[in-house]
Design a protein around this motif. Sequence first.
Motif, short mmCIF file in Angstrom:
data_model
loop_
_atom_site.label_atom_id
_atom_site.label_comp_id
_atom_site.label_asym_id
_atom_site.label_seq_id
_atom_site.Cartn_x
_atom_site.Cartn_y
_atom_site.Cartn_z
N TYR A 88 1.31 -1.17 -0.59
CA TYR A 88 -0.03 -0.23 0.40
C TYR A 88 0.78 1.45 -0.08
O TYR A 88 1.86 1.49 1.01
CB TYR A 88 -0.93 0.26 1.03
N ASN A 95 0.62 5.36 0.11
CA ASN A 95 -0.51 6.43 0.21
C ASN A 95 0.34 8.11 0.05
O ASN A 95 0.74 8.43 1.15
CB ASN A 95 -1.52 7.14 0.69
N VAL A 126 0.23 10.92 2.30
CA VAL A 126 -0.18 11.44 3.58
C VAL A 126 2.00 11.33 2.97
O VAL A 126 2.26 9.92 3.73
CB VAL A 126 0.10 10.18 3.96
N LYS A 127 2.44 12.54 3.33
CA LYS A 127 4.08 12.74 3.97
C LYS A 127 4.23 12.37 5.17
O LYS A 127 3.36 13.19 6.30
CB LYS A 127 4.02 14.36 3.38
N LYS A 128 5.43 11.26 5.79
CA LYS A 128 6.12 11.00 6.90
C LYS A 128 7.13 11.91 7.49
O LYS A 128 7.34 11.87 8.30
CB LYS A 128 6.24 9.77 6.42
N LYS A 162 12.37 5.31 6.59
CA LYS A 162 11.25 4.91 7.44
C LYS A 162 11.21 5.68 8.40
O LYS A 162 10.67 6.25 9.03
CB LYS A 162 11.40 3.35 7.55
N VAL A 203 6.72 8.96 1.74
CA VAL A 203 5.41 8.71 1.90
C VAL A 203 4.71 7.50 2.19
O VAL A 203 5.89 6.59 2.40
CB VAL A 203 4.49 8.40 0.06
N GLU A 204 3.64 7.37 3.06
CA GLU A 204 3.32 6.42 3.02
C GLU A 204 3.26 5.45 2.64
O GLU A 204 2.80 4.67 2.03
CB GLU A 204 1.13 7.04 4.29
N SER A 205 3.47 4.17 3.52
CA SER A 205 3.24 3.22 2.93
C SER A 205 3.96 1.32 3.22
O SER A 205 4.03 1.89 4.96
CB SER A 205 4.88 2.84 1.46
N SER A 206 3.04 0.72 3.70
CA SER A 206 2.94 -0.82 4.17
C SER A 206 3.58 -2.32 2.91
O SER A 206 2.66 -1.66 1.57
CB SER A 206 2.38 -0.54 4.85
N SER A 211 10.57 1.12 1.10
CA SER A 211 10.01 2.72 1.20
C SER A 211 9.84 2.92 0.65
O SER A 211 10.01 3.04 -0.45
CB SER A 211 11.52 2.99 2.40
N SER A 256 9.20 7.45 -1.84
CA SER A 256 9.18 8.13 -1.20
C SER A 256 8.52 9.40 -2.59
O SER A 256 8.18 8.87 -4.07
CB SER A 256 10.93 8.74 -1.45
#
Length: 498
Positions: free
Chosen positions: A5, A7, A10-12, A338, A387-390, A410, A412
């Motif tokens: 996933y 997104n 959503v910046k982390k 991350k 960016v958000e990921s998993s 990861s 970006s």
Amino acid sequence: MAKLYVNPNVKKGHINPELQGHFSEHLGRCIYEGIFVGENSQIPNENGMRTDVVEALKEIQVPVLRWPGGCFADEYHWMDGIGPKEKRKKMINTHWGGVVEDNSFGTHEFMELCRQLGCKTYINGNLGSGTVQEMSEWVEYMTFEGVSPMADLRKQNGHEEPWRVDYFGVGNENWGCGGNMRPEYYGDLYRRYQTYVRNYNSDRPVAKIACGASADDYHWTDKVLETTFDHGWGFMNGMSLHYYTVPSGNWQKKGSATDFDEKEWYRTLKGTLKMEELIRRHGAIMDQYDPQKKIGMIVDEWGTWYDVEPGTNPGFLYQQNTMRDALVAGINLNLFNKNCDRVKMANIAQMVNVLQAVILTDGDRMVKTPTWHAFNLYKFHQDAELVESSVETVETGLEEGFMIPNLSESVSLGKDGRLHVTLTNASLTDAADIQAIFSETRVKSVKAAVLTGSMKAHNTFDTPDTVHAQEFTDLTVNGNQVSFTAPACSVMHLEVEI
Ligand code: AHR
């Protein structure tokens, strides 16, 4: 099918280019032979720096270089390495191999190397056996622009303009080779020494790095911060962390770089994944003092540490580098990304011919290691936004206690407007079918590359290209999804146009 996933909305956090930094010590054949051969060498060079090595390092966009150590830093007296070369002191490198150090590579040469690489400079000062005055004068020598004894000396030695020192380490491993100190004692010395690491140029300040812990020495982190932290902002910009991946976990018999079995593969990767716990737990202690995360965690020594190659000087720490190292690199670089809210720099040990090197040399020959190829796939993350990921993972391995998640990732958003996905598959047997889902967006196109091979695959001087990244085209794009199969034992990069 494992779902990945992403997104992009959503910046982390910002991924400092420095997360892909390097470390070069006066150790074995890292500086001498590996990088610096001198102006009169038969090996093509520019001002003494090997052209082939510099070109290969520029390709992976080395963002920052730490020097002169390591343990060497706390024995190094910088004045030995300036002025006419024929007058520089010759001495024994007592720490590493007992060989002659002729000081022909010193401050001017380091700055020239960084100029050629186009990278930031990270100088590690000597707190263990050097004086406050010596440290203070080194900073003055390098960075002061006006009239002063040290600035004048620099000019006499041929460099009119001051250099930029981006980072300055106030000691190295002061719990060990840097003076065997207790954290409270080091904390007090840090307070004193850093006072005289002056910022002469407000537009290009020197970021000060305190000596942090070895691996899981949480007591060190806590006590150094407790001792120093009443001191106000600006006294410390970063705190280091050193962690090496030793396959056997036994420093007396670490294991071979190339001759290992499947169990050792998983043990090594299990060992390297400890980095996640170290960042989390040291980070939690740092949060107690510095909840705003103004102090960066600086992982300025990391990588694999094996038994030296048979027949080589044990003090030179020369080791080969296989697909296992590529996986170690990929997993750690994903972890640093991350945790980019706290981890602000990381420096693989070491750049050339030492430990997990990106480059090996033999006379005038050079090879790019699998680790170099992993860095080359990850360079797109430099200066990008995480960016958000998993990713969904399954356990892989052969022994209880040494099972690991098969995948790490990861993602970006790069300055180029593309998403950059890096993915590792640590399973030796099972390819992973991946369905990457990019929320609230449409995928226009994808370009990908893969680094894969057998677990022991490596590059030698006779077969320098056995391991190299290849274009990967077997991807299906459908709306906001990309499907592909990540081969077993692989490191991948996807560049996604959205
Ligand atoms: O990288 C080799 C050595 O490992 C460094 O000199 C020291 O800081 C660490 O123990």
